[in-house]
Design a protein around this motif. Structure first.
Motif, short mmCIF file in Angstrom:
data_model
loop_
_atom_site.label_atom_id
_atom_site.label_comp_id
_atom_site.label_asym_id
_atom_site.label_seq_id
_atom_site.Cartn_x
_atom_site.Cartn_y
_atom_site.Cartn_z
N UNK A 292 8.87 -59.98 18.42
CA UNK A 292 9.19 -61.03 17.44
C UNK A 292 8.44 -60.71 16.15
N UNK A 293 9.10 -60.93 15.03
CA UNK A 293 8.53 -60.56 13.73
C UNK A 293 8.41 -61.76 12.81
N UNK A 294 7.45 -61.65 11.92
CA UNK A 294 7.30 -62.63 10.84
C UNK A 294 7.70 -61.87 9.58
N UNK A 295 8.89 -62.10 9.09
CA UNK A 295 9.44 -61.24 8.05
C UNK A 295 9.67 -59.86 8.65
N UNK B 133 -0.96 -58.73 16.07
CA UNK B 133 -1.93 -58.73 14.97
C UNK B 133 -3.32 -58.52 15.54
N UNK C 237 4.79 -59.36 15.17
CA UNK C 237 3.61 -60.17 15.43
C UNK C 237 3.38 -60.48 16.92
N UNK C 238 4.46 -60.54 17.70
CA UNK C 238 4.32 -60.85 19.13
C UNK C 238 5.19 -59.87 19.91
N UNK D 131 7.14 -57.99 9.65
CA UNK D 131 5.90 -57.65 10.35
C UNK D 131 5.98 -58.06 11.82
#
Lengths: 175, 265
Positions: free
Chosen positions: A158-161, A54, A165-166, A163
């Protein structure tokens, strides 16, 4: 007269050079790199880079402290990551078969310790998937051109939903 | 006397508002203006307790003096107070627990950079019953906003490396701004909000110019979390050296901070 002679000689020379040029029909580019053979063997983890996707996508910068990155950190030293080795084996047809991971005291970054592995493309692999029973861990193969030099980068997102993110970049060298 | 009465009314109103919205939970816990976010709220004890249909009235940046953050009401939701549309309807989870899902940029018609915070209230379709206005819920910024503490990365779960940065020059708290930082104490909490394991102290690394970072840690690794245990959040506070009235060195602690883990795949 002398001038005309010089020009005539020059033009004749150029005509001779141009007419002697022939197209080179040899389009061979050498043997293709065998990435699966290059992957086979044991790799030792050397460094781990953590990236905040992000912050990276929004180009976060601290104007007051431009020397402090807001987008990535080298976290190699926070745990005994360099204990870890990953071994890839291919079958007799040079198709990916089994893998084994020895973490030592390192965090279990790929969760799995052994099983089978697959790639998305046998000639030009871009992704490596570790499989153990019903569990899978997908990684992105980074910097494939470094494989021949004994360097391997596996990226884990790694995703948030939906998206991302990392991102973790795990950099290995051939043992 | 009149000023005391007004102050008393304000205090009571704030307390009532806080109580009505104390159960609000967000998923994800941290979200930007272009993230889809779902929040749940328990309307027990509010004027909407027992209602079979609950609607939202939602607005962004109310009261912001910064023109970068213009006021905006929910485009599809704040149409008519006495006849709320379907788009404003909460989804019943169970009993008096309701949820609502939205994406800030779509709901308010603003860019992620224009969304600073939002508030909402719950109401019946006709508006004859309603809650008070909620507190402000902040959108995560899409540009870097300096703060006293910065956690890296901005999204994390218990398996991620966590680094705490302390920008002491931005602190306005007396002890926090003057202490010589030595360490940070971190405590983990499980899904039942019980502390997990023992607090751990991580040493400081000075980066110069009153900027400090503490030794990074991976929660599941540092706390040796058992298989299947989910950690919900952690708290942290900085410890440092200060001086008492006699000039002797004493150990002090900065205020407590809390961070909820994100759900990541």
């Amino acid at each position: 007269m002398k001038k005309i002679l010089k020009i005539t000689l020059f033009v004749s020379f150029m005509a001779l050079m141009i007419s002697s040029c022939k197209p080179d029909n040899d389009f061979s580019i050498g043997q293709p790199q065998n990435r699966l053979m290059q992957l086979a063997g044991t790799w030792k983890l050397q460094s781990v880079i953590q990236i905040d996707l992000i912050a990276k996508s929004n180009n976060f910068i601290d104007q007051a402290r431009p020397d402090v990155s807001l987008t990535q950190l080298d976290i190699t030293g926070i745990a005994p990551f360099t204990d870890m080795t990953v071994s890839f084996a291919n079958d007799a047809s040079n198709i990916p078969s089994t893998f084994a991971i020895n973490y030592g005291a390192a965090p279990k970054i790929f969760k799995l310790t052994g099983g089978t592995w697959e790639v998305d493309d046998l000639k030009a692999p871009g992704n490596i998937t570790f499989i153990s029973g019903t569990e899978t861990v997908s990684t992105i193969l980074g910097n494939v051109n470094n494989l021949s030099a004994g360097m391997l980068t596996l990226k884990l997102i790694k995703s948030q939903g939906a998206k991302p993110v990392i991102e973790y970049n795990y950099n290995f060298i051939k043992n | 006397m009149r000023k005391i009465l007004i102050l008393f009314i304000l205090i009571i109103t704030s307390a009532v508002s806080f109580a009505q919205f104390s159960t609000v939970q967000f998923s994800p816990a941290t979200f930007t203006g272009d993230d889809e976010v779902t929040f749940t709220i328990d309307l027990s004890g509010t004027p909407l307790e027992g209602e079979s249909d609950v609607y939202i009235w939602i607005f962004a940046n109310d009261g912001s003096a910064n023109t970068q953050y213009p006021f905006a009401g929910g485009i599809a939701t704040n149409t008519e107070w006495t006849n709320s549309p379907v788009a404003a309807q909460f989804t019943n989870v169970s009993g008096n627990i309701w949820s609502y899902t939205f994406t800030g940029t779509e709901l308010f018609g603003l860019t992620p950079g224009q969304l600073k915070y939002f508030q909402f209230l719950g109401k019946t379709k006709t508006g004859n019953k309603q809650t008070t206005n909620s507190p402000q819920y902040t959108f995560a910024p899409i540009s870097y906003v300096p703060a006293t503490y910065r956690l890296f990365p901005s999204r994390m779960n218990q398996d991620d490396a966590v680094t705490i940065f302390f920008y002491q020059n931005l602190s306005s708290e007396l002890i926090e701004s003057r202490m010589t930082p030595v360490s940070v104490t971190v405590t983990m909490y499980d899904n039942d909000n019980n502390s997990y394991g023992s607090p751990i102290e991580f040493p400081v690394e000075a980066l110069g110019g009153k900027l400090f970072k503490f030794k990074s840690f991976i929660p599941s690794y540092s706390w040796n979390v058992s298989q299947g245990v989910i950690l919900s959040r952690f708290t942290y506070y900085v410890n440092g050296n200060y001086f008492d009235v006699n000039g002797a060195t004493i150990v002090v602690s900065a205020p407590l901070n809390s961070r909820t883990f994100d759900v990541l795949q």
